[in-house]
Motif scaffolding. Structure first.
Motif, PDB file in Angstrom:
ATOM      1  N   PRO A 101      -9.989  18.716  11.291  1.00  0.00           N
ATOM      2  CA  PRO A 101      -9.943  19.979  12.048  1.00  0.00           C
ATOM      3  C   PRO A 101      -8.958  19.912  13.228  1.00  0.00           C
ATOM      4  N   VAL A 102      -8.853  18.749  13.851  1.00  0.00           N
ATOM      5  CA  VAL A 102      -7.916  18.598  14.975  1.00  0.00           C
ATOM      6  C   VAL A 102      -6.478  18.719  14.461  1.00  0.00           C
ATOM      7  N   ARG A 103      -6.171  18.019  13.383  1.00  0.00           N
ATOM      8  CA  ARG A 103      -4.799  18.054  12.852  1.00  0.00           C
ATOM      9  C   ARG A 103      -4.439  19.470  12.398  1.00  0.00           C
ATOM     10  N   ASN A 104      -5.365  20.126  11.698  1.00  0.00           N
ATOM     11  CA  ASN A 104      -5.051  21.473  11.211  1.00  0.00           C
ATOM     12  C   ASN A 104      -4.686  22.393  12.367  1.00  0.00           C
ATOM     13  N   LYS A 105      -5.476  22.315  13.417  1.00  0.00           N
ATOM     14  CA  LYS A 105      -5.260  23.211  14.553  1.00  0.00           C
ATOM     15  C   LYS A 105      -3.928  22.893  15.246  1.00  0.00           C
ATOM     16  N   LEU A 106      -3.666  21.605  15.494  1.00  0.00           N
ATOM     17  CA  LEU A 106      -2.447  21.258  16.234  1.00  0.00           C
ATOM     18  C   LEU A 106      -1.190  21.474  15.384  1.00  0.00           C
ATOM     19  N   VAL A 107      -1.288  21.223  14.082  1.00  0.00           N
ATOM     20  CA  VAL A 107      -0.135  21.471  13.199  1.00  0.00           C
ATOM     21  C   VAL A 107       0.202  22.969  13.220  1.00  0.00           C
ATOM     22  N   GLU A 108      -0.837  23.801  13.181  1.00  0.00           N
ATOM     23  CA  GLU A 108      -0.612  25.255  13.220  1.00  0.00           C
ATOM     24  C   GLU A 108       0.117  25.657  14.518  1.00  0.00           C
ATOM     25  N   LEU A 109      -0.330  25.108  15.633  1.00  0.00           N
ATOM     26  CA  LEU A 109       0.324  25.416  16.916  1.00  0.00           C
ATOM     27  C   LEU A 109       1.779  24.945  16.911  1.00  0.00           C
ATOM     28  N   GLN A 110       2.013  23.752  16.362  1.00  0.00           N
ATOM     29  CA  GLN A 110       3.375  23.194  16.339  1.00  0.00           C
ATOM     30  C   GLN A 110       4.293  24.057  15.472  1.00  0.00           C
ATOM     31  N   GLN A 111       3.759  24.544  14.351  1.00  0.00           N
ATOM     32  CA  GLN A 111       4.572  25.384  13.462  1.00  0.00           C
ATOM     33  C   GLN A 111       4.922  26.706  14.156  1.00  0.00           C
ATOM     34  N   GLN A 112       3.961  27.249  14.911  1.00  0.00           N
ATOM     35  CA  GLN A 112       4.250  28.495  15.656  1.00  0.00           C
ATOM     36  C   GLN A 112       5.351  28.259  16.684  1.00  0.00           C
ATOM     37  N   MET A 113       5.295  27.112  17.366  1.00  0.00           N
ATOM     38  CA  MET A 113       6.320  26.817  18.385  1.00  0.00           C
ATOM     39  C   MET A 113       7.708  26.766  17.744  1.00  0.00           C
ATOM     40  N   ALA A 114       7.790  26.166  16.545  1.00  0.00           N
ATOM     41  CA  ALA A 114       9.095  26.026  15.881  1.00  0.00           C
ATOM     42  C   ALA A 114       9.585  27.348  15.299  1.00  0.00           C
ATOM     43  N   GLU A 115       8.660  28.269  15.058  1.00  0.00           N
ATOM     44  CA  GLU A 115       9.071  29.586  14.550  1.00  0.00           C
ATOM     45  C   GLU A 115       9.780  30.382  15.631  1.00  0.00           C
ATOM     46  N   ASN A 116       9.403  30.120  16.869  1.00  0.00           N
ATOM     47  CA  ASN A 116       9.904  30.943  17.967  1.00  0.00           C
ATOM     48  C   ASN A 116      11.031  30.318  18.781  1.00  0.00           C
ATOM     49  N   HIS A 117      11.320  29.043  18.543  1.00  0.00           N
ATOM     50  CA  HIS A 117      12.362  28.372  19.338  1.00  0.00           C
ATOM     51  C   HIS A 117      13.149  27.398  18.466  1.00  0.00           C
ATOM     52  N   ASP A 118      14.371  27.071  18.916  1.00  0.00           N
ATOM     53  CA  ASP A 118      15.076  25.916  18.357  1.00  0.00           C
ATOM     54  C   ASP A 118      14.394  24.696  18.967  1.00  0.00           C
ATOM     55  N   VAL A 119      14.013  23.735  18.113  1.00  0.00           N
ATOM     56  CA  VAL A 119      13.214  22.624  18.656  1.00  0.00           C
ATOM     57  C   VAL A 119      13.726  21.248  18.253  1.00  0.00           C
ATOM     58  N   VAL A 120      13.482  20.304  19.148  1.00  0.00           N
ATOM     59  CA  VAL A 120      13.492  18.888  18.791  1.00  0.00           C
ATOM     60  C   VAL A 120      12.022  18.505  18.890  1.00  0.00           C
ATOM     61  N   MET A 121      11.424  18.109  17.763  1.00  0.00           N
ATOM     62  CA  MET A 121       9.986  17.829  17.757  1.00  0.00           C
ATOM     63  C   MET A 121       9.768  16.381  17.347  1.00  0.00           C
TER      64      MET A 121
END
Ligand code: DC
Length: 227
Positions: A101-121
């Motif tokens: 559950p922790v990974r699912n939630k944080l992966v979802e947040l990370q994907q949203q961040m990359a949708e909205n910005h150019d990122v180095v992750m």
């Protein structure tokens, strides 16, 4: 509008965060330190007195906000820096990061961040799970000795108590947990470029990656413009 993404994975202490920070600055991209998100989750769970062994104890993540400003994570509006680097957090974060559950939630947040910005992750599963279509994927590694030495110097410079031999043991233990967990383990994506940084300085590692990335972006842009 499409956004560009550079994914950097690898074990603790391989130099991911210093290289990722340098690259984000040079490219003018947002730096997303996904390890900080697992650490902040651990910090909050400990503060709330949760049983961190229980995968169901993390429902507080549904009401938790995480954003990055200038490479620094803000959780619920609060700057997360030294707090999430404590030994207590470091020693518990692998367990927290192994819960689905922790990974699912944080992966979802990370994907949203990359949708909205150019990122180095940077992280462990960016090229394999979070951003499988990243424009460039790098897998950075270094020997356990070298990684422990780097973490030790980092701790000392931040005024955190540090014991080199103890760090070696902890790094090896964390590598074991991170690589053997069933869900989203630390793993090189098939199409990632492997770089061993044991004998390299971080400036030259960052320059090498920068050149590779610019090359990829230029090729993509000229293909899009049909030239
Ligand atoms: O990079 P770091 O040491 O700050 O990471 C902290 C922990 O979080 C580490 O045990 C691995 C885990 N992690 C993860 O499982 N997946 C990520 N994408 C990033 C970190």
């Amino acid at each position: 509008m499409t956004h560009y993404a550079l994914a950097i994975d690898g074990p603790a202490g391989a130099g991911k965060s210093s290289v990722a920070k340098m690259l984000a600055k040079r490219l003018g991209y947002t730096y997303i330190d996904t390890g900080a998100m697992y650490r902040a989750t651990t910090h909050k769970a400990l503060k709330l007195g949760k049983n961190i062994e229980d995968p169901q104890a993390f429902s507080f993540l549904d009401d938790t906000t995480m954003t990055f400003k200038n490479g620094v994570l803000y959780m619920d509006g609060q700057r997360m820096d030294d707090k999430i680097r404590s030994n207590e957090v470091s020693n518990n974060v692998s367990i927290v990061a192994s819960h689905i559950p922790v990974r699912n939630k944080l992966v979802e947040l990370q994907q949203q961040m990359a949708e909205n910005h150019d990122v180095v992750m940077d992280g462990r599963d960016i090229g394999t799970v979070v951003l499988p279509d990243a424009d460039l994927k790098i897998f950075l590694t270094a020997s356990v000795e070298e990684r422990a030495k780097r973490r030790h110097q980092e701790n000392v410079s931040m005024g955190i108590e540090s014991d080199l031999e103890q760090l070696k043991k902890e790094i090896a233990r964390r590598d074991g947990i991170d690589s053997s967990r069933k869900y989203n383990p630390l793993k090189k994506a098939e199409d990632a470029i492997y770089l061993d940084t044991s004998n390299l300085d971080m400036d030259s590692v960052a320059s090498t990656i920068y050149d590779l990335f610019i090359n990829v972006i230029n090729t993509k842009e000229s293909e899009e413009h049909g030239s």
